[in-house]
Write an enzyme that holds these catalytic residues in place. Structure first.
Site: not given
Length: 434
Positions: A168, A198, A277
């Site tokens: 993402h 992911d 992230s």
């Protein structure tokens, strides 16, 4: 017998005079260094020395008065020597006390602090900053510009220049920039990605001496309560360290891209914010144990509930992406009902809603849910187990399939009507991965 009394009176008078003078220091002493003149006894010593020298310099006439003056001088010298010794001792004590006010002991770090500092310094060179650029056309000039649409973190996987991050973080990018720890920036190319987990792998053409792969650990033996450390770039702040503990294990979250559940996720209270992230989660030895992926927060900022994909899951995915550029994951080829719908029916398992005839399940003969001529709902097969492993919901089914390989034949046990049937199914890859 009168002489000793006379001598004592003289000595007492000298001492009294000296003490009275010592209580009022001269004006000249105020302008001299503080360390040397914090004690006014030096003036008393000077006065007594002057008096003794005057007395001792008087000629001896052999008379009783001369004898008295000689004795007085000797006694005065005795008092002077005692005063000098005492003053010297007090001078040293004053100097020590004055120096104690200036010199202070340097504060030292505790052993756990030193370990944290060392961990950050040793692992920072492995963490990178990723900028996601998207092409945008100016409405007036019609020029195509690259506009940053997001950022995140990542880490160096090997000396070949492979960078691991979240999918993402790079989703929708027309161009990607990777900034290393020394602030040098390189263009990055996408090697491959796994939307279901992911995970994405990039590659940069950077000198090998600038690439420091992160040490990879193991996540299978983690324990709740052990310390963990997260390094990343939250809100664009370069290389930030946050600490915490493992709050929980074997959590489950949904992939930000496909919604498919990711199992065995690590929960931590180490602060994870936007920009973290894709960054590494480390144990106290500085080894990689997970990728910081998501947080649970109504406000979007850290609420003390963060999630990291375990390194045991990441390792296999990265190896496939580096070798083949994709992850070949087996599918059963069905669409199933939400878990809440099955629970309302009073049964446990996975209800098959659709099984395309060209898919693995359709070829094997699994029956989907359908309606009869009167519009009444006829339930399809309910999957109860796969290869003997119990299936109570969709997450169980995904977890079992993740442990299987493409081309493997599995035994699917289904509830069909009021009886159980066992059906062999040959697993196939996704249509776009074949």
């Amino acid at each position: 017998m009168a002489a000793p009394t006379h001598y004592s009176s003289l000595i007492s008078s000298y001492s009294s005079a000296a003490l009275s003078r010592s209580r009022t220091p001269s004006k000249s002493s105020l302008s001299k260094p503080l360390l040397l003149y914090t004690n006014p006894r030096n003036n008393r010593i000077t006065s007594l020395l002057s008096t003794a020298l005057r007395n001792s310099s008087s000629p001896h006439d052999g008379s009783l008065a001369g004898h008295h003056r000689t004795c007085v001088a000797l006694d005065s010298l005795f008092v002077i020597c005692t005063s000098v010794a005492l003053s010297f001792t007090l001078f040293i004590a004053d100097a020590d006390s004055a120096s104690a006010l200036v010199v202070s002991t340097q504060r030292k770090l505790q052993s756990d602090e030193l370990a944290t500092v060392r961990l950050f310094q040793e692992n920072t060179p492995s963490v990178v900053y990723i900028t996601n650029l998207a092409a945008r056309q100016d409405a007036f000039t019609l020029d195509v510009l690259e506009v940053p649409q997001g950022s995140g973190s990542g880490f160096v996987w090997d000396k070949a220049g492979h960078i691991v991050t979240n999918y993402h973080v790079i989703r929708g990018a027309s161009d990607l920039k990777v900034t290393l720890a020394d602030q040098t920036t390189y263009d990055a190319k996408v090697v491959g990605y796994d939307q279901d987990k992911d995970v994405a792998v990039l590659r940069v053409d950077a000198p090998r001496d600038k690439l420091r792969p992160i040490p990879v650990g193991v996540s299978a033996d983690l324990l709740v309560g052990q310390k963990v450390y997260a390094i990343g770039n939250p809100f664009g702040l370069d290389h930030t360290l946050t600490t915490g503990v493992i709050s929980g294990l074997r959590r489950e979250i949904s992939s930000a891209a496909t919604g498919r559940p990711i199992q065995d996720v690590i929960q931590t209270d180490a602060a994870i914010n936007p920009g973290n992230s894709g960054g590494p989660l480390l144990d106290s030895s500085g080894n990689l144990i997970g990728i910081n992926t998501a947080i649970y927060s109504p406000s979007g900022a850290s609420s003390g509930v963060g999630f990291s994909i375990p390194v045991d899951t990441v390792g296999g995915i990265v190896d496939q992406l580096v070798k083949f550029g994709k992850v070949t994951r087996p599918i059963l080829g069905i669409k199933f009902a939400p878990d809440q719908s099955v629970e309302q029916l009073g049964v446990s398992g996975v209800l098959v809603l659709d099984a395309p005839p060209n898919g693995p399940a359709g070829k094997a003969g699994l029956i989907p849910t359908k309606r009869d001529a009167y519009g009444r709902l006829i339930l399809g097969d309910i999957i109860k187990s796969v290869n003997g492993k119990k299936v109570t919901n969709g997450s169980d089914l995904y977890r079992i399939l993740d442990q299987c390989k493409v081309g493997e034949k599995v035994i699917v046990e289904v509830l069909r009507g009021d009886h159980i049937e066992k059906i062999p199914v040959l697993l196939e890859p996704k249509p776009n991965e074949s």
